[in-house]
Design a protein around this motif. Structure first.
Motif, short mmCIF file in Angstrom:
data_model
loop_
_atom_site.label_atom_id
_atom_site.label_comp_id
_atom_site.label_asym_id
_atom_site.label_seq_id
_atom_site.Cartn_x
_atom_site.Cartn_y
_atom_site.Cartn_z
N SER A 113 20.70 -52.60 23.78
CA SER A 113 19.67 -51.76 24.38
C SER A 113 20.10 -50.31 24.56
O SER A 113 19.25 -49.41 24.52
N CYS A 114 21.39 -50.07 24.73
CA CYS A 114 21.85 -48.71 25.06
C CYS A 114 22.52 -47.96 23.92
O CYS A 114 22.74 -46.75 24.03
N THR A 154 14.98 -53.75 32.88
CA THR A 154 14.70 -52.32 32.80
C THR A 154 15.17 -51.75 31.47
O THR A 154 14.45 -50.98 30.81
N SER A 158 12.79 -50.29 27.85
CA SER A 158 12.84 -48.84 27.70
C SER A 158 12.49 -48.39 26.29
O SER A 158 12.73 -49.11 25.31
N ARG A 160 13.21 -44.69 24.75
CA ARG A 160 13.72 -43.37 25.11
C ARG A 160 13.30 -42.29 24.11
O ARG A 160 13.24 -42.55 22.91
N TYR A 194 15.09 -46.42 37.41
CA TYR A 194 14.15 -45.51 36.78
C TYR A 194 14.89 -44.48 35.92
O TYR A 194 14.52 -44.24 34.76
N GLY A 197 16.83 -46.22 33.00
CA GLY A 197 15.97 -46.93 32.06
C GLY A 197 14.95 -46.09 31.33
O GLY A 197 14.37 -46.56 30.34
N THR A 198 14.71 -44.85 31.79
CA THR A 198 13.65 -44.06 31.16
C THR A 198 14.12 -42.77 30.52
O THR A 198 13.51 -42.31 29.54
#
Length: 319
Positions: A113-114, A154, A158, A160, A194, A197-198
């Motif tokens: 995810s990251c 979260t 996301s 991004r 927040y 995750g955003t």
């Protein structure tokens, strides 16, 4: 900063398919031919080979690789040959279906995810839904304990912004929000989730800089010193590392996989396969900076046979 070396002149997908099919026939399997073809083709070329193989022979290339190869070599070749979005979806599902969801296994979800591009991560989520008739976030929420699920859901939801535009004023304000949450020992505070995750990767990196300038310590160090859930703390620290320095994270994954007693081949394979077309050159450089040693030599000294040759091919070595 990819490491794979695609030849200047590449055979057609049909010719590559024929080479692979020949490698499967007769007494034994020609592993070297498989390495020469698949280890030197990029994502789009591998996709065309899979399609061509199916069209010519009426069989799935992944199925034939699975029946002809074995051990860690088989796992690595199949992971590399699969569509990357499907690969990552299957890696995530394997973690979520494991009865023992250790923090080390859950970190794979953070990696996906990251350290993925926004578009790739959307493709992973779509592939997950298609493969398992369920969303990634639903399966996280239903199988991972709280508060880890809160953070992972979260991240899983996301999307991004992927441009380099940053707002320094917002970075300073949100650094303050992160510091306040840490001061209150609330690592799962809504403000933390927040922000993490955003915000875009570039905005978050600017926030991390603002945090250190404002409070003296890095965000990672203050999270590490925050009392409370050790697993949540460890997971959040990995999120920070993957966002700020993904190449350092994967250098550490490689190092941890080959250090100590035995080799964690699954982690080693995952790191090399996931980053070979993205930033493995940077990972190699960070490995040297962090450990004052050659990553290539460390891998060569720890694994052997066709598995070693395949990994080194993805690293750009001539085998």
């Amino acid at each position: 900063m990819a490491t794979i070396r695609v030849p200047d002149e590449v055979p057609s997908p049909a010719q590559d398919s024929e080479t692979l099919n020949k490698a499967f026939r007769g007494w034994g399997t020609d592993e070297k031919a498989i390495i020469r073809v698949l280890g030197k083709r990029n994502e789009s070329q591998r996709k065309r080979i899979r399609e061509s193989y199916k069209e010519i022979y009426g069989k799935d290339l992944i199925d034939d690789l699975s029946s002809e190869l074995s051990g860690d070599f088989k796992k690595a070749v199949i992971l590399w040959t699969k569509d990357p979005a499907e690969r990552d979806a299957r890696l995530a599902n394997k973690v979520l279906n494991d009865k023992k969801k250790t923090i080390e296994k859950l970190k794979i979800l953070v990696e996906i995810s990251c350290t993925s591009s926004p578009n790739h991560f959307i493709a992973v989520r779509k592939a997950y839904c298609s493969l398992y008739d369920s969303s990634l976030e639903e399966d996280i929420a239903s199988s991972v304990p709280f508060p880890l699920a809160k953070l992972l859901v979260t991240l899983a939801t996301s999307f991004r912004y992927d441009k380099e535009k940053v707002d320094k004023e917002v970075a300073t304000i949100e650094a303050g929000m992160l510091h306040e949450a840490i001061s209150k020992k609330q690592l799962d505070h809504d403000h933390v989730l927040y922000i993490i995750g955003t915000r875009s990767i570039y905005q978050l990196r600017e926030t991390f800089v603002a945090y250190k300038q404002s409070y003296g310590n890095t965000l990672d160090k203050d999270v590490d010193g925050c009392p409370g859930d050790a697993d949540l703390r460890s997971l959040l620290q990995m999120v920070i590392l993957c966002i700020e320095f993904p190449e350092k994270h994967f250098a550490k994954v490689v190092r941890d996989s080959i250090e100590g007693f035995g080799t964690d081949e699954d982690s080693l394979t995952r790191a090399i396969v996931m980053r070979a077309e993205i930033d493995l050159m940077k990972v190699r450089g960070e490995y040297f900076n962090m450990y004052n040693a050659s990553m290539d030599n460390a891998i060569i000294g720890d694994v052997s046979g066709d598995y070693k040759d395949f990994l080194m091919t993805l690293l750009g070595s001539k085998i």
